[in-house]
Design a protein around this motif. Sequence first.
Motif, PDB file in Angstrom:
ATOM      1  N   VAL A  61     -29.024 -60.179   0.523  1.00  0.00           N
ATOM      2  CA  VAL A  61     -29.990 -59.078   0.537  1.00  0.00           C
ATOM      3  C   VAL A  61     -29.671 -58.144  -0.630  1.00  0.00           C
ATOM      4  O   VAL A  61     -28.515 -57.785  -0.853  1.00  0.00           O
ATOM      5  CB  VAL A  61     -29.917 -58.300   1.865  1.00  0.00           C
ATOM      6  N   GLN A  62     -30.708 -57.770  -1.329  1.00  0.00           N
ATOM      7  CA  GLN A  62     -30.506 -56.889  -2.476  1.00  0.00           C
ATOM      8  C   GLN A  62     -31.691 -55.950  -2.625  1.00  0.00           C
ATOM      9  O   GLN A  62     -32.848 -56.357  -2.492  1.00  0.00           O
ATOM     10  CB  GLN A  62     -30.329 -57.708  -3.753  1.00  0.00           C
ATOM     11  N   LEU A  63     -31.399 -54.692  -2.891  1.00  0.00           N
ATOM     12  CA  LEU A  63     -32.407 -53.701  -3.222  1.00  0.00           C
ATOM     13  C   LEU A  63     -32.005 -53.086  -4.558  1.00  0.00           C
ATOM     14  O   LEU A  63     -30.935 -52.481  -4.656  1.00  0.00           O
ATOM     15  CB  LEU A  63     -32.487 -52.612  -2.149  1.00  0.00           C
ATOM     16  N   VAL A  64     -32.854 -53.249  -5.563  1.00  0.00           N
ATOM     17  CA  VAL A  64     -32.542 -52.770  -6.901  1.00  0.00           C
ATOM     18  C   VAL A  64     -33.546 -51.693  -7.287  1.00  0.00           C
ATOM     19  O   VAL A  64     -34.739 -51.966  -7.420  1.00  0.00           O
ATOM     20  CB  VAL A  64     -32.553 -53.911  -7.926  1.00  0.00           C
ATOM     21  N   GLU A  65     -33.024 -50.486  -7.492  1.00  0.00           N
ATOM     22  CA  GLU A  65     -33.877 -49.342  -7.801  1.00  0.00           C
ATOM     23  C   GLU A  65     -33.928 -49.106  -9.303  1.00  0.00           C
ATOM     24  O   GLU A  65     -32.982 -49.394 -10.022  1.00  0.00           O
ATOM     25  CB  GLU A  65     -33.324 -48.096  -7.115  1.00  0.00           C
ATOM     26  N   SER A  66     -35.026 -48.511  -9.725  1.00  0.00           N
ATOM     27  CA  SER A  66     -35.151 -48.090 -11.112  1.00  0.00           C
ATOM     28  C   SER A  66     -36.099 -46.907 -11.176  1.00  0.00           C
ATOM     29  O   SER A  66     -36.912 -46.701 -10.271  1.00  0.00           O
ATOM     30  CB  SER A  66     -35.677 -49.230 -11.986  1.00  0.00           C
ATOM     31  N   GLY A  67     -35.962 -46.101 -12.239  1.00  0.00           N
ATOM     32  CA  GLY A  67     -36.919 -45.035 -12.472  1.00  0.00           C
ATOM     33  C   GLY A  67     -36.392 -43.630 -12.461  1.00  0.00           C
ATOM     34  O   GLY A  67     -37.156 -42.692 -12.620  1.00  0.00           O
ATOM     35  N   GLY A  68     -35.110 -43.433 -12.285  1.00  0.00           N
ATOM     36  CA  GLY A  68     -34.580 -42.077 -12.260  1.00  0.00           C
ATOM     37  C   GLY A  68     -34.502 -41.457 -13.641  1.00  0.00           C
ATOM     38  O   GLY A  68     -34.821 -42.096 -14.643  1.00  0.00           O
ATOM     39  N   GLY A  69     -34.090 -40.187 -13.666  1.00  0.00           N
ATOM     40  CA  GLY A  69     -33.920 -39.549 -14.952  1.00  0.00           C
ATOM     41  C   GLY A  69     -33.910 -38.041 -14.866  1.00  0.00           C
ATOM     42  O   GLY A  69     -33.889 -37.456 -13.779  1.00  0.00           O
ATOM     43  N   LEU A  70     -33.944 -37.418 -16.031  1.00  0.00           N
ATOM     44  CA  LEU A  70     -33.970 -35.958 -16.160  1.00  0.00           C
ATOM     45  C   LEU A  70     -35.376 -35.545 -16.568  1.00  0.00           C
ATOM     46  O   LEU A  70     -35.904 -36.038 -17.577  1.00  0.00           O
ATOM     47  CB  LEU A  70     -32.965 -35.518 -17.225  1.00  0.00           C
ATOM     48  N   VAL A  71     -35.982 -34.679 -15.763  1.00  0.00           N
ATOM     49  CA  VAL A  71     -37.341 -34.234 -16.043  1.00  0.00           C
ATOM     50  C   VAL A  71     -37.430 -32.728 -15.866  1.00  0.00           C
ATOM     51  O   VAL A  71     -36.560 -32.109 -15.245  1.00  0.00           O
ATOM     52  CB  VAL A  71     -38.374 -34.924 -15.126  1.00  0.00           C
ATOM     53  N   GLN A  72     -38.512 -32.158 -16.386  1.00  0.00           N
ATOM     54  CA  GLN A  72     -38.758 -30.729 -16.236  1.00  0.00           C
ATOM     55  C   GLN A  72     -39.617 -30.468 -15.000  1.00  0.00           C
ATOM     56  O   GLN A  72     -40.342 -31.366 -14.548  1.00  0.00           O
ATOM     57  CB  GLN A  72     -39.460 -30.191 -17.484  1.00  0.00           C
ATOM     58  N   PRO A  73     -39.510 -29.278 -14.463  1.00  0.00           N
ATOM     59  CA  PRO A  73     -40.372 -28.931 -13.306  1.00  0.00           C
ATOM     60  C   PRO A  73     -41.844 -29.179 -13.631  1.00  0.00           C
ATOM     61  O   PRO A  73     -42.311 -28.864 -14.737  1.00  0.00           O
ATOM     62  CB  PRO A  73     -40.092 -27.440 -13.106  1.00  0.00           C
ATOM     63  N   GLY A  74     -42.541 -29.766 -12.643  1.00  0.00           N
ATOM     64  CA  GLY A  74     -43.950 -30.067 -12.819  1.00  0.00           C
ATOM     65  C   GLY A  74     -44.236 -31.465 -13.328  1.00  0.00           C
ATOM     66  O   GLY A  74     -45.380 -31.929 -13.266  1.00  0.00           O
ATOM     67  N   TRP A  75     -43.229 -32.128 -13.825  1.00  0.00           N
ATOM     68  CA  TRP A  75     -43.394 -33.481 -14.335  1.00  0.00           C
ATOM     69  C   TRP A  75     -43.495 -34.477 -13.186  1.00  0.00           C
ATOM     70  O   TRP A  75     -43.279 -34.149 -12.015  1.00  0.00           O
ATOM     71  CB  TRP A  75     -42.231 -33.859 -15.246  1.00  0.00           C
ATOM     72  N   SER A  76     -43.746 -35.733 -13.553  1.00  0.00           N
ATOM     73  CA  SER A  76     -43.849 -36.827 -12.585  1.00  0.00           C
ATOM     74  C   SER A  76     -42.850 -37.931 -12.918  1.00  0.00           C
ATOM     75  O   SER A  76     -42.446 -38.090 -14.078  1.00  0.00           O
ATOM     76  CB  SER A  76     -45.258 -37.422 -12.601  1.00  0.00           C
ATOM     77  N   LEU A  77     -42.486 -38.664 -11.878  1.00  0.00           N
ATOM     78  CA  LEU A  77     -41.648 -39.852 -12.029  1.00  0.00           C
ATOM     79  C   LEU A  77     -42.107 -40.875 -11.010  1.00  0.00           C
ATOM     80  O   LEU A  77     -42.637 -40.504  -9.945  1.00  0.00           O
ATOM     81  CB  LEU A  77     -40.177 -39.547 -11.750  1.00  0.00           C
ATOM     82  N   ARG A  78     -41.865 -42.135 -11.310  1.00  0.00           N
ATOM     83  CA  ARG A  78     -42.125 -43.180 -10.329  1.00  0.00           C
ATOM     84  C   ARG A  78     -40.887 -44.056 -10.189  1.00  0.00           C
ATOM     85  O   ARG A  78     -40.362 -44.577 -11.178  1.00  0.00           O
ATOM     86  CB  ARG A  78     -43.327 -44.048 -10.715  1.00  0.00           C
ATOM     87  N   PHE A  79     -40.453 -44.195  -8.944  1.00  0.00           N
ATOM     88  CA  PHE A  79     -39.365 -45.110  -8.627  1.00  0.00           C
ATOM     89  C   PHE A  79     -39.917 -46.459  -8.211  1.00  0.00           C
ATOM     90  O   PHE A  79     -40.985 -46.537  -7.585  1.00  0.00           O
ATOM     91  CB  PHE A  79     -38.529 -44.600  -7.450  1.00  0.00           C
ATOM     92  N   SER A  80     -39.130 -47.494  -8.518  1.00  0.00           N
ATOM     93  CA  SER A  80     -39.403 -48.826  -7.994  1.00  0.00           C
ATOM     94  C   SER A  80     -38.159 -49.332  -7.280  1.00  0.00           C
ATOM     95  O   SER A  80     -37.037 -48.981  -7.672  1.00  0.00           O
ATOM     96  CB  SER A  80     -39.750 -49.799  -9.129  1.00  0.00           C
ATOM     97  N   CYS A  81     -38.373 -50.138  -6.263  1.00  0.00           N
ATOM     98  CA  CYS A  81     -37.262 -50.769  -5.551  1.00  0.00           C
ATOM     99  C   CYS A  81     -37.652 -52.225  -5.306  1.00  0.00           C
ATOM    100  O   CYS A  81     -38.555 -52.493  -4.509  1.00  0.00           O
ATOM    101  CB  CYS A  81     -36.975 -50.049  -4.244  1.00  0.00           C
ATOM    102  N   ALA A  82     -37.000 -53.119  -6.013  1.00  0.00           N
ATOM    103  CA  ALA A  82     -37.281 -54.542  -5.890  1.00  0.00           C
ATOM    104  C   ALA A  82     -36.352 -55.151  -4.848  1.00  0.00           C
ATOM    105  O   ALA A  82     -35.126 -54.997  -4.928  1.00  0.00           O
ATOM    106  CB  ALA A  82     -37.082 -55.236  -7.239  1.00  0.00           C
ATOM    107  N   ALA A  83     -36.942 -55.830  -3.877  1.00  0.00           N
ATOM    108  CA  ALA A  83     -36.183 -56.361  -2.746  1.00  0.00           C
ATOM    109  C   ALA A  83     -36.089 -57.876  -2.790  1.00  0.00           C
ATOM    110  O   ALA A  83     -37.003 -58.555  -3.283  1.00  0.00           O
ATOM    111  CB  ALA A  83     -36.841 -55.926  -1.441  1.00  0.00           C
ATOM    112  N   SER A  84     -35.012 -58.393  -2.249  1.00  0.00           N
ATOM    113  CA  SER A  84     -34.840 -59.840  -2.133  1.00  0.00           C
ATOM    114  C   SER A  84     -33.887 -60.138  -0.983  1.00  0.00           C
ATOM    115  O   SER A  84     -33.086 -59.288  -0.580  1.00  0.00           O
ATOM    116  CB  SER A  84     -34.306 -60.433  -3.439  1.00  0.00           C
ATOM    117  N   GLY A  85     -34.021 -61.337  -0.440  1.00  0.00           N
ATOM    118  CA  GLY A  85     -33.096 -61.789   0.593  1.00  0.00           C
ATOM    119  C   GLY A  85     -33.554 -61.588   2.020  1.00  0.00           C
ATOM    120  O   GLY A  85     -32.806 -61.902   2.963  1.00  0.00           O
ATOM    121  N   PHE A  86     -34.739 -61.047   2.213  1.00  0.00           N
ATOM    122  CA  PHE A  86     -35.294 -60.884   3.554  1.00  0.00           C
ATOM    123  C   PHE A  86     -36.817 -60.911   3.440  1.00  0.00           C
ATOM    124  O   PHE A  86     -37.368 -60.898   2.346  1.00  0.00           O
ATOM    125  CB  PHE A  86     -34.811 -59.577   4.205  1.00  0.00           C
TER     126      PHE A  86
END
Length: 118
Positions: A1-26
């Motif tokens: 089983v694996q969950l691999v996240e991506s998408g973090g970072g440093l942003v300014q207030p009001g900005w947007s970000l999108r996280f992804s989490c790719a799953a496998s093994g279930f």
Amino acid sequence: VQLVESGGGLVQPGWSLRFSCAASGFTFSSSLMSWYRQAPGKGRELVATIFSAGGGTNYADSVKGRFTISRDNAKNTVYLQMNSLKPEDTAVYFCNARWGLARSRESWGQGTQVTVSS
């Protein structure tokens, strides 16, 4: 089983970000997927959940109207779209999967840091 996240970072207030989490093994399509976060010196907080059947969602009051959780069962991936980010959203964000009988099996991603600062 694996969950691999991506998408973090440093942003300014009001900005947007999108996280992804790719799953496998279930069997992703029948799993309950959630995002949690943990700010410095605080406990882990449930941010958003998406159910397997019908894709119903729940959100913490602190993120309602700003964050959107979604899933693509064909890609075994869950997303967290975060808009209008605030400094208080600064935390390590974790992907969580629960599946199996009574959703008794569980796995966590490694965590990804989001820092919201001007």
